[in-house]
Design a protein around this motif. Structure first.
Motif, PDB file in Angstrom:
ATOM      1  N   CYS A 231      85.739  32.527  63.134  1.00 52.73           N
ATOM      2  CA  CYS A 231      84.518  32.505  62.310  1.00 52.73           C
ATOM      3  C   CYS A 231      84.476  33.749  61.419  1.00 52.73           C
ATOM      4  CB  CYS A 231      83.266  32.443  63.175  1.00 52.73           C
ATOM      5  SG  CYS A 231      82.928  30.809  63.818  1.00 52.73           S
ATOM      6  N   SER A 232      84.894  34.882  61.985  1.00 54.67           N
ATOM      7  CA  SER A 232      84.853  36.136  61.232  1.00 54.67           C
ATOM      8  C   SER A 232      85.836  36.144  60.070  1.00 54.67           C
ATOM      9  CB  SER A 232      85.161  37.321  62.160  1.00 54.67           C
ATOM     10  OG  SER A 232      84.150  37.404  63.148  1.00 54.67           O
ATOM     11  N   ASN A 233      87.022  35.552  60.267  1.00 52.90           N
ATOM     12  CA  ASN A 233      88.002  35.569  59.167  1.00 52.90           C
ATOM     13  C   ASN A 233      87.902  34.335  58.273  1.00 52.90           C
ATOM     14  OD1 ASN A 233      89.549  33.469  60.314  1.00 52.90           O
ATOM     15  ND2 ASN A 233      90.803  34.914  61.494  1.00 52.90           N
ATOM     16  N   GLY A 234      86.895  33.469  58.551  1.00 53.49           N
ATOM     17  CA  GLY A 234      86.636  32.327  57.667  1.00 53.49           C
ATOM     18  C   GLY A 234      87.504  31.112  57.943  1.00 53.49           C
ATOM     19  N   TYR A 235      88.367  31.175  58.938  1.00 46.25           N
ATOM     20  CA  TYR A 235      89.202  30.004  59.238  1.00 46.25           C
ATOM     21  C   TYR A 235      88.315  28.847  59.704  1.00 46.25           C
ATOM     22  CZ  TYR A 235      93.327  27.295  60.315  1.00 46.25           C
ATOM     23  OH  TYR A 235      94.289  26.315  60.293  1.00 46.25           O
ATOM     24  N   ILE A 236      87.348  29.178  60.576  1.00 42.11           N
ATOM     25  CA  ILE A 236      86.281  28.218  60.900  1.00 42.11           C
ATOM     26  C   ILE A 236      85.127  28.500  59.937  1.00 42.11           C
ATOM     27  CG2 ILE A 236      84.553  27.530  62.622  1.00 42.11           C
ATOM     28  CD1 ILE A 236      86.535  28.268  64.839  1.00 42.11           C
ATOM     29  N   ALA A 237      84.729  27.462  59.163  1.00 47.09           N
ATOM     30  CA  ALA A 237      83.660  27.667  58.171  1.00 47.09           C
ATOM     31  C   ALA A 237      82.278  27.657  58.822  1.00 47.09           C
ATOM     32  CB  ALA A 237      83.733  26.600  57.092  1.00 47.09           C
ATOM     33  N   GLY A 238      82.174  27.038  59.990  1.00 43.39           N
ATOM     34  CA  GLY A 238      80.894  27.002  60.686  1.00 43.39           C
ATOM     35  C   GLY A 238      81.081  26.524  62.102  1.00 43.39           C
ATOM     36  N   TYR A 239      80.409  27.192  63.038  1.00 42.32           N
ATOM     37  CA  TYR A 239      80.477  26.790  64.437  1.00 42.32           C
ATOM     38  C   TYR A 239      79.046  26.659  64.944  1.00 42.32           C
ATOM     39  CZ  TYR A 239      81.608  26.662  69.404  1.00 42.32           C
ATOM     40  OH  TYR A 239      81.719  26.272  70.718  1.00 42.32           O
ATOM     41  N   GLY A 240      78.727  25.509  65.506  1.00 44.22           N
ATOM     42  CA  GLY A 240      77.369  25.299  65.996  1.00 44.22           C
ATOM     43  C   GLY A 240      77.373  24.625  67.345  1.00 44.22           C
ATOM     44  N   GLY A 241      76.421  25.016  68.190  1.00 38.26           N
ATOM     45  CA  GLY A 241      76.313  24.381  69.490  1.00 38.26           C
ATOM     46  C   GLY A 241      75.231  25.046  70.302  1.00 38.26           C
ATOM     47  N   ASP A 242      75.084  24.568  71.526  1.00 32.37           N
ATOM     48  CA  ASP A 242      74.028  25.135  72.379  1.00 32.37           C
ATOM     49  C   ASP A 242      74.565  25.486  73.754  1.00 32.37           C
ATOM     50  OD1 ASP A 242      74.370  22.496  73.289  1.00 32.37           O
ATOM     51  OD2 ASP A 242      72.273  22.305  73.867  1.00 32.37           O
ATOM     52  N   VAL A 243      75.894  25.527  73.880  1.00 31.00           N
ATOM     53  CA  VAL A 243      76.479  25.853  75.176  1.00 31.00           C
ATOM     54  C   VAL A 243      77.322  27.111  75.091  1.00 31.00           C
ATOM     55  CG1 VAL A 243      76.371  23.557  76.204  1.00 31.00           C
ATOM     56  CG2 VAL A 243      78.299  24.148  74.705  1.00 31.00           C
ATOM     57  N   TRP A 244      77.245  27.933  76.127  1.00 31.30           N
ATOM     58  CA  TRP A 244      77.848  29.252  76.161  1.00 31.30           C
ATOM     59  C   TRP A 244      78.520  29.427  77.517  1.00 31.30           C
ATOM     60  CZ3 TRP A 244      75.895  32.794  72.182  1.00 31.30           C
ATOM     61  CH2 TRP A 244      74.873  32.256  71.392  1.00 31.30           C
ATOM     62  N   PHE A 245      79.373  30.427  77.613  1.00 32.51           N
ATOM     63  CA  PHE A 245      79.842  30.818  78.931  1.00 32.51           C
ATOM     64  C   PHE A 245      79.794  32.329  79.025  1.00 32.51           C
ATOM     65  CE2 PHE A 245      82.887  32.058  82.160  1.00 32.51           C
ATOM     66  CZ  PHE A 245      82.410  31.305  83.218  1.00 32.51           C
ATOM     67  N   PRO A 246      79.141  32.908  80.062  1.00 29.31           N
ATOM     68  CA  PRO A 246      78.310  32.183  81.034  1.00 29.31           C
ATOM     69  C   PRO A 246      76.935  31.881  80.445  1.00 29.31           C
ATOM     70  CG  PRO A 246      78.257  34.538  81.486  1.00 29.31           C
ATOM     71  CD  PRO A 246      79.168  34.351  80.310  1.00 29.31           C
ATOM     72  N   GLN A 247      76.119  31.165  81.212  1.00 31.56           N
ATOM     73  CA  GLN A 247      74.731  30.910  80.823  1.00 31.56           C
ATOM     74  C   GLN A 247      73.803  31.473  81.882  1.00 31.56           C
ATOM     75  OE1 GLN A 247      75.356  26.905  78.100  1.00 31.56           O
ATOM     76  NE2 GLN A 247      74.008  26.771  79.849  1.00 31.56           N
ATOM     77  N   PRO A 248      72.693  32.099  81.447  1.00 25.90           N
ATOM     78  CA  PRO A 248      72.319  32.480  80.077  1.00 25.90           C
ATOM     79  C   PRO A 248      73.365  33.415  79.461  1.00 25.90           C
ATOM     80  CG  PRO A 248      70.536  32.924  81.661  1.00 25.90           C
ATOM     81  CD  PRO A 248      71.727  32.555  82.455  1.00 25.90           C
TER      82      PRO A 248
END
Length: 312
Positions: A231-248
């Protein structure tokens, strides 16, 4: 009501789980703020018979240890599938249309149309691929159909031909062949030993530069740092979601601070409608358990020492 109760319950759980696990016959957990039911905890739980997930996705439980200990693990299959699929569609549009920077401009008192437009695209004509086409993946594909995009799916099991034709999605047997074709990739696979950390630096490099990724499945399917770097180098133009590791997710989780993201806490499956469905599903299973009756067959994750097929 329910959400306060479950937030309080999970907070209490973490503190008191250790203390009370020895006495429990039934343990109810949620995927949103999970009590991680480890092999060690299962060992302590001498009386435990049943672990119920109030929601979908029982990967916070050591399923092999649960099977070995003869526990039953079940979840409310189907309870929030529509909620999650709707949310995925929303996130695809939010990222493709570059919505969040536009919203931020308004909040900050700015006005710069060109600053948004240079990264905004239509969904029509784009190729969307789902990694996994179970209940949620199929609902998403059905909802994408009116947008006239090109739809692909990768799964262990092919959708039956009539439904596949009706949905209008093309089966991709080889994930590595599908990835470079996609403008948008949606993760719809459970977290298992096979999928844990599956999207690492190498897998991301197989995707198109400028790809958009939506992941409402599980955070641990991704290599956290690889996503943040891309995401930082722009290879991924956008990342979206609601799941993480770990949670919270801890305050210093890199996904909180990476550019071009549309992340939220684990909310896509907790609409009021979904909460009513999984609360009534848990109640139904408890009623059946106390009467000595079986659950709906699709709700079982571990039954009589056997894992459900998606976790094998």
């Amino acid at each position: 009501g329910m959400s306060h109760c479950s937030a309080f319950f999970s907070l209490m759980m973490a503190k008191k789980l250790e203390k009370h696990i020895e006495d429990m016959h039934v343990l109810i957990t949620t995927p949103f703020h999970p009590a991680y039911v480890t092999a060690e905890r299962i060992k302590k739980a001498k009386n435990l018979e049943l672990v119920l997930t109030a929601g979908i996705g029982s990967d916070h439980i050591d399923l092999l240890a649960a099977a070995a200990a003869g526990l039953t693990v079940a979840e409310v299959t189907g309870s929030n599938t529509v909620s999650v699929a709707e949310d995925q569609l929303m996130r695809i549009l939010i990222l493709l249309r570059n919505f969040l920077p536009g919203y931020q401009q308004v909040v900050k008192g700015e006005w710069n149309v060109a600053g948004i437009a240079h990264r905004a695209y239509d969904l029509e004509g784009k190729t969307v691929g789902t990694v996994g086409a179970g209940r949620i993946g199929r609902l998403l594909l059905q909802r994408l159909k009116p947008f006239n995009c090109n739809m692909l799916y990768h799964d262990r099991i092919r959708i039956n031909p009539e439904l596949e034709k009706e949905i209008g999605a093309k089966f991709e047997e080889d994930l590595d062949v599908m990835l470079p074709k996609c403008d948008v990739i949606v993760i719809n696979t459970p977290l298992t030993e096979k999928t844990r950390g599956m999207f690492n630096k190498e897998k991301i490099a197989k995707m198109k530069k400028g790809v958009i990724i939506v992941n409402n499945a599980r955070g641990a399917i991704m290599d956290t740092q690889a996503v943040a770097d891309a995401c930082s180098n722009g290879y991924i133009a956008g990342y979206g979601g609601d799941v993480w590791f770990p949670q919270p997710a801890p305050k210093d989780h890199p996904w909180r601070y990476m550019p071009n993201h549309a992340m939220t806490p684990h909310t896509s499956g907790t609409t009021i409608d979904a909460q009513l469905r999984y609360a009534s599903g848990v109640k139904d299973m408890l009623d059946r358990y106390f009467k000595g009756e079986d659950f709906p067959v699709e709700n079982y994750i571990v039954k009589e020492g056997e894992l459900a097929s998606q976790y094998k």
